[in-house]
Enzyme design. Structure first.
Site, short mmCIF file in Angstrom:
data_model
loop_
_atom_site.label_atom_id
_atom_site.label_comp_id
_atom_site.label_asym_id
_atom_site.label_seq_id
_atom_site.Cartn_x
_atom_site.Cartn_y
_atom_site.Cartn_z
N TRP A 75 0.87 -1.19 0.00
CA TRP A 75 0.00 0.00 0.00
C TRP A 75 0.90 1.24 0.00
O TRP A 75 1.87 1.28 0.78
CB TRP A 75 -0.87 -0.04 1.26
CG TRP A 75 -1.83 1.07 1.43
CD1 TRP A 75 -2.72 1.55 0.52
CD2 TRP A 75 -2.02 1.84 2.63
NE1 TRP A 75 -3.45 2.56 1.07
CE2 TRP A 75 -3.05 2.76 2.36
CE3 TRP A 75 -1.44 1.84 3.90
CZ2 TRP A 75 -3.50 3.68 3.31
CZ3 TRP A 75 -1.89 2.74 4.84
CH2 TRP A 75 -2.90 3.65 4.55
N ASP A 100 -0.72 -5.71 9.37
CA ASP A 100 -1.75 -4.74 9.00
C ASP A 100 -3.01 -5.53 8.64
O ASP A 100 -3.04 -6.27 7.66
CB ASP A 100 -1.27 -3.89 7.81
CG ASP A 100 -2.27 -2.79 7.46
OD1 ASP A 100 -3.41 -2.83 7.97
OD2 ASP A 100 -1.92 -1.90 6.67
N LYS A 159 -13.50 -0.52 6.39
CA LYS A 159 -14.09 -1.33 5.31
C LYS A 159 -15.17 -2.27 5.85
O LYS A 159 -16.27 -2.31 5.33
CB LYS A 159 -13.02 -2.16 4.59
CG LYS A 159 -11.65 -1.55 4.57
CD LYS A 159 -11.44 -0.55 3.48
CE LYS A 159 -10.10 0.12 3.67
NZ LYS A 159 -9.69 1.01 2.63
C1 LMR Z 1 -6.88 2.08 -0.40
O1 LMR Z 1 -5.86 1.40 -0.43
O2 LMR Z 1 -7.44 2.49 -1.42
C2 LMR Z 1 -7.52 2.37 0.93
O3 LMR Z 1 -6.80 1.78 1.94
C3 LMR Z 1 -7.79 3.80 1.14
C4 LMR Z 1 -6.57 4.61 1.41
O4 LMR Z 1 -6.55 5.29 2.43
O5 LMR Z 1 -5.63 4.57 0.62
#
Ligand code: LMR
Length: 400
Positions: A130, A211, A246
């Site tokens: 991420w 996470d 979520k």
């Molecule tokens: C995402 O990966 O789209 C979500 O976790 C929202 C974010 O805060 O990035």
């Protein structure tokens, strides 16, 4: 003071939402940010959340501060959810939990806590991860390294390379693992692989930081926690960041938790004392509403089963759109085999579409997705799936 300062780039994910909102073409489709949408394209408030809010409206007596780690029963319920009710971690009182503002807040709390006692600790991220992981941990003072994860050719996890790399991570460094629904790839570890990873961590001495932002959106509440349980049972020190954005649809209420697991109750008491100092400095104490909603739902038999049903519904719809995307591309005679998308889990699909294709889809078709080719499957509906499949098929034809 700002005259000579360059503007910061837009956020890779939330910046996309801003751009999408400014988009004027009528057929636009947002497959970017990881937010659940129902069949009508709306991000609904689950019925159990509405019901809990009504109860709170009637019964809440004060808006005075919560304790620094948040409402105590909330912490208890979080632990039951992430470890399972009968977990020895709970009966042995080896874990402490602080309500943090969302999963991101929980990551930062955990990052600051660990940094306090190991200034030289590096953070290890899966490649890819991420996008905000790197930013959060860098802001907390960590140098960030990567371990191999995604095998682009085989379309899956390169577990051998991952293990080899993690076996060499220095003791005391922090390894960020996606507990389920890996973001962005959608490829998760098997229960067996989690067990192997625990052994790697034991030998090498790194600290696992899991996470857990998507519990219940992969294979179900229980199945999704196999990795968390494997590490928790091992007796290693660990941190779990969780989120109710979520699975409870509570995005804007910022409800998450930072749970620290230790080998013993005595150590957990010490960990909590430091967790409190970290929270006090960052935001003093958490916002109450979302946490109280979660607590109200999880402590009511009726609301809890309503929640499980609503969550299952979200999960089913996402799986259905995943299948329809693969079928839709196949039906259009697309040569490339997209069946690997069916092996991915959770809200996302790492589609394998190129950066150029992502840009083309946005420019020509008003279809928005993250630059890596990550698709939020919940952005697909039976009304836009044909349009999206047509567009991808057309783009791939041109790409050849
Ligand atoms: C995402 O990966 O789209 C979500 O976790 C929202 C974010 O805060 O990035």
């Amino acid at each position: 003071m700002w005259k000579n300062i360059e503007a910061a780039p837009a956020d890779a994910i939330l910046g996309l939402t801003e751009a999408f909102q400014a988009e004027s073409r009528p057929g636009k489709v947002n497959l970017g940010v990881g937010v659940y949408k129902d069949e009508t394209g709306i991000t609904p408030i689950p019925g159990c959340v509405k019901a809990a809010e009504l109860i709170l409206l009637e019964t809440e007596k004060t808006k005075s501060y919560l304790p620094i780690p948040g409402e105590p029963v909330y912490g208890v319920e979080v632990q039951k959810l992430i470890f399972g009710e009968s977990s020895e971690v709970i009966s042995g009182r080896r874990a402490v939990t602080a309500h943090a503002p969302g999963g991101t807040g929980a990551l930062r709390v955990g990052a600051d806590l660990l940094k306090k006692f190991n200034k030289d600790a590096k953070l290890w991220l899966s490649d890819p991860s991420w996008t905000n992981h790197r930013s959060v941990f860098s802001a907390a003072g960590y140098a960030v390294e990567e371990y191999p994860y995604y095998d682009a050719d085989a379309k899956g996890v390169d577990f051998v390379a991952m293990k080899e790399c993690l076996a060499r991570v220095p003791s005391g460094d922090v390894v960020l693992l996606h507990a389920c629904c890996h973001n962005p790839t959608g490829f998760d570890l098997s229960a067996e692989q989690w067990k192997e990873l625990v052994e790697v961590a034991k030998k090498a001495g790194w600290i696992p930081f899991l996470d857990f932002a998507y519990q219940g959106l992969g294979e179900g509440l229980e199945q999704d926690r196999v990795g968390v349980v494997a590490f928790a049972e091992s007796g290693l020190d660990m941190v779990v960041s969780s989120s109710f954005s979520k699975n409870f649809g509570l995005y804007r209420e910022r409800v998450g938790a930072c749970t620290v697991v230790t080998p013993s109750e005595a150590e957990a008491v010490v960990a909590m004392s430091h967790l409190k100092t970290v929270v006090r400095v960052l935001y003093s104490n958490p916002p109450a509403h979302g946490g109280l909603v979660v607590k109200t739902v999880l402590t009511s038999k009726a609301l809890r089963s309503q929640w499980v049903e609503e969550l299952d519904g979200m999960c089913r719809r996402i799986k259905e759109m995943r299948a329809q995307l693969v079928q839709g591309l196949e039906k259009r005679g697309v040569e490339r085999d997209f069946s690997y998308i069916l092996r991915q889990r959770g809200m996302f699909s790492f589609s394998g579409l190129s950066k150029e294709m992502v840009e083309w889809l946005r420019a020509e078709k008003a279809i928005y997705m993250v630059g890596s080719g990550r698709i939020n499957l919940a952005g697909l509906t039976t009304s836009n799936i044909d349009y999206v499949c047509d567009a991808i098929a057309e783009g791939l034809k041109q790409e050849k």
